[in-house]
Design a protein around this motif. Structure first.
Motif, PDB file in Angstrom:
ATOM      1  N   ILE A   1       1.060  -1.128  -0.034  1.00 39.35           N
ATOM      2  CA  ILE A   1      -0.001  -0.041  -0.174  1.00 39.35           C
ATOM      3  C   ILE A   1       0.798   1.204  -0.122  1.00 39.35           C
ATOM      4  N   LEU A   2       2.037   1.171   0.880  1.00 41.92           N
ATOM      5  CA  LEU A   2       2.844   2.419   0.917  1.00 41.92           C
ATOM      6  C   LEU A   2       3.419   2.665  -0.396  1.00 41.92           C
ATOM      7  N   ALA A   3       4.020   1.490  -1.094  1.00 44.76           N
ATOM      8  CA  ALA A   3       4.784   1.564  -2.222  1.00 44.76           C
ATOM      9  C   ALA A   3       3.767   2.160  -3.657  1.00 44.76           C
ATOM     10  N   ALA A   4       2.653   1.797  -3.270  1.00 54.75           N
ATOM     11  CA  ALA A   4       1.435   2.280  -4.443  1.00 54.75           C
ATOM     12  C   ALA A   4       1.677   3.938  -4.302  1.00 54.75           C
ATOM     13  N   VAL A   5       1.586   4.722  -3.314  1.00 51.90           N
ATOM     14  CA  VAL A   5       1.959   6.076  -3.057  1.00 51.90           C
ATOM     15  C   VAL A   5       3.246   6.413  -2.704  1.00 51.90           C
ATOM     16  N   ASP A   6       4.232   5.841  -2.945  1.00 53.25           N
ATOM     17  CA  ASP A   6       5.567   6.272  -3.078  1.00 53.25           C
ATOM     18  C   ASP A   6       6.016   6.720  -1.448  1.00 53.25           C
ATOM     19  N   VAL A   7       5.744   5.817  -0.628  1.00 55.35           N
ATOM     20  CA  VAL A   7       5.962   5.963   0.847  1.00 55.35           C
ATOM     21  C   VAL A   7       6.883   4.911   1.227  1.00 55.35           C
TER      22      VAL A   7
ATOM     23  N   SER B   1       8.841   9.861   1.930  1.00 54.51           N
ATOM     24  CA  SER B   1       8.657   9.898   0.571  1.00 54.51           C
ATOM     25  C   SER B   1       9.320  10.762  -0.323  1.00 54.51           C
ATOM     26  N   GLY B   2      10.330  10.219  -1.131  1.00 50.05           N
ATOM     27  CA  GLY B   2      11.055  11.180  -2.173  1.00 50.05           C
ATOM     28  C   GLY B   2      12.106  11.713  -1.247  1.00 50.05           C
ATOM     29  N   GLY B   3      12.535  11.128  -0.109  1.00 52.23           N
ATOM     30  CA  GLY B   3      13.641  11.435   0.774  1.00 52.23           C
ATOM     31  C   GLY B   3      13.230  12.552   1.868  1.00 52.23           C
ATOM     32  N   LYS B   4      11.882  12.874   1.747  1.00 52.29           N
ATOM     33  CA  LYS B   4      11.393  13.842   2.752  1.00 52.29           C
ATOM     34  C   LYS B   4      10.466  13.038   3.442  1.00 52.29           C
ATOM     35  N   VAL B   5      10.502  13.471   4.805  1.00 50.64           N
ATOM     36  CA  VAL B   5       9.677  13.044   6.188  1.00 50.64           C
ATOM     37  C   VAL B   5       8.228  13.592   6.053  1.00 50.64           C
ATOM     38  N   LEU B   6       7.348  12.564   5.964  1.00 49.14           N
ATOM     39  CA  LEU B   6       6.004  13.130   5.955  1.00 49.14           C
ATOM     40  C   LEU B   6       5.441  12.904   7.285  1.00 49.14           C
ATOM     41  N   VAL B   7       5.631  11.909   7.968  1.00 48.56           N
ATOM     42  CA  VAL B   7       5.409  11.640   9.326  1.00 48.56           C
ATOM     43  C   VAL B   7       6.390  11.155  10.290  1.00 48.56           C
ATOM     44  N   LYS B   8       6.701  11.978  11.090  1.00 49.19           N
ATOM     45  CA  LYS B   8       7.863  11.425  12.025  1.00 49.19           C
ATOM     46  C   LYS B   8       7.425  10.160  13.004  1.00 49.19           C
TER      47      LYS B   8
END
Length: 245
Positions: free
Chosen positions: A190-196, A228-235
């Protein structure tokens, strides 16, 4: 040169220029130029009057020289040489005096040229307007596509954030030791589908985890950092035993 011959010569020159391909859209304008040549001719009445006046003024002793003198020539005779015609005045200026512009024909030719140029300008104007309309339509479509793309990006970002938060909670509840289970792999898909990606630990964890101390370490559930993309979405959240540095 007779008027018809002059017009024919001009027409041939114009034809050569048109066939050269240098002018395409306005070639019809060039074809009107022979009409201008046709409007310029010798003023026969003026020439006739000048001959008559010159003969009356200078007499008829040598009428041929009188007539030739009108256009800047004369017959001379030298010892041992046959009579010959020479130019003794500005012949071109004298000839120009007898050229006449037929204003009516010249105006007709100019009107024809102006009309064809006007048609060309109107056609160019229509083409420019059509091109401007196409550009405006393309700009409008591009703006719509850009707005739609931005909306999709915003929706995707919102969905990615939402999925990251929910899956983080589920992974925390499942526990890291179960991340390779069927449920854990399903959550990874599920995470891979949204690039997470769920990151439990990393060499450089600065800004990735919130660290809390607790006296109930065994029952506290760590949360992975959602990236995602090298950026933190949720700590992520990590618990350490109270008193531990």
């Amino acid at each position: 040169m007779q008027e018809t011959n002059m017009k024919q010569v001009v027409a041939e020159l114009v034809g050569d220029e048109v066939r050269s391909g240098k002018v395409i859209r306005n070639a019809d304008v060039l074809r009107v130029l022979p009409l201008l040549a046709e409007a310029i001719h010798v003023d026969k009445m003026k020439l006739k009057g000048k001959i008559r006046d010159s003969l009356l003024e200078e007499g008829t002793y040598n009428p041929l020289n009188v007539i030739l003198g009108i256009i800047g020539f004369r017959i001379v005779s030298e010892d041992g040489m046959p009579d010959r015609v020479v130019s003794y005045k500005s012949t071109q200026d004298k000839l120009d005096d007898f050229l006449l512009v037929d204003e009516e024909k010249f105006r007709e030719a100019l009107t024809e040229i102006s009309g064809r140029l006007q048609e060309t300008e109107q056609e160019n104007h229509k083409q420019e307007e059509a091109q401007n309309d196409r550009i405006m339509q393309m700009s409008f479509n591009l703006e719509n596509v850009t707005n739609e793309l931005n909306e999709n990006r915003q929706e995707l970002a919102y969905m990615r954030q939402s999925v990251a938060e929910q899956v983080q909670f589920m992974l925390a509840d499942l526990g890291r030791e179960q991340e390779d289970s069927a449920v854990g792999n399903g959550l990874k898909d599920i995470l891979a589908a949204v690039d997470v990606e769920a990151v439990w630990e990393a060499e450089d964890e600065s800004g990735m985890f919130t660290v809390l101390k607790t006296e109930r370490l065994q029952t506290s559930k760590n949360k992975p950092c959602m990236v995602s993309g090298g950026k933190v979405l949720v700590k992520g959240l990590r618990f350490i035993a109270a008193g531990q540095e």
